[in-house]
Design a protein around this motif. Sequence first.
Motif: not given
Length: 397
Positions: A136, A138, A142-143, A145, A152-154, A156
């Motif tokens: 996604e 941001d 971009y983030a 996932h 779960e880790t995000v 960047h």
Amino acid sequence: MAYDALIIGGGACGLMCAVQAGLLGKRTLVLEKNDKVGAKILISGGGRCNFTNLHTSITNFVSEHPDFLHQAFAQWKVDDTVNFFKDHGGIIGEEKTLGQLFPRSNKAKDIVAVFTKLMYETQQDLWLHTEVKAVEQDANGYAVHVVRSGKETVLHSKKVVFASGGLPVAKLGASDFALRTARNFGLQVVDTAPALVPLTITGKDASWYASLAGNAIFSRVYNAKISFEENILFTHWGLSGPAILQLSSYWKAGESFTIDLLPKFSLDELIKNERAQGGKRTIGQLLQLHFTRKMVDALGKFLPIDLKVASLSKADAKLVIDSIHRFSVKPAGDKGYDKAEVMRGGVATTALNPKTLESKAQAGLYFGGEAVDITGWLGGYNFQWAWASGFLIAQDL
């Protein structure tokens, strides 16, 4: 850790992108869902890996816009591939059939080893058993996932590279993730289909093909678009072999194509020569000079193989000649993505900058390898595109 880019997929394109970025002093993180990198590399060419083709040109690729490849192949040539593996892995390529280049060791793992060594030396990071669930936009780029070890880790990053391949082969981790994400960001995606794939025959002719399973015949296979001269292979489900796989990239359901079962000879001339010598041999005996007994017996279903050449009428001669040189086939379908070497279609080339493979509309997103609407012939061409696309992207990270 701050990375110059996150690379989704540890296949041919993703690995080349990571190490080329590393050689330029950049840092990347490769995200791979399998327990090792290079899964398709390791099984290619029967585990020997035909890593490029000496005859590579844009004419060896299927795409809505094949001219898109001019930039890639100008920046990364076949010689660059050969020298890369020689300089960084001591791999000497040996030419096999039709320009295919294999490592002298005949071991695909030697190709993968070049990348794992270079990733270590250039300090590129790799996360295995890591599935990317979403990308996604941001405020900082971009983030990404990801799910790793059940958590779960995000992540960047300002730049994300989609090198996650296409739809073949599911057991190797293939998915439509790159295509779905491209659509989410508004990029056009050309309709996809299995390519370099065996074709199936059903209905009244199915048993005839099945009876010949295992028989390989050097043939010319052609339709209105293209022609290939290589072996065809009869199977229990229809047709395979190099010539069929090649043609499948230019075939669509509902279409027919033609096989010349004896491309190096003129059956018309063979019949004339036999007549000149008295025509005592039967059609079956004449054909047996060029085909197996099993094939001749199978042809007997619709040819007068017991008739002596001297007794052939014009109509019989035409039937024999047409059946051998213009054998028409209308497949029911193909064996699907799990039996396909590659995928046809993908992210439209018109959506990408041909010099960098960055999305024209979405700065910082890059697409390479099989995810793009570039499909090579059988014989190392798809690897050459994967290496070239990984190199191009790395220059811009």
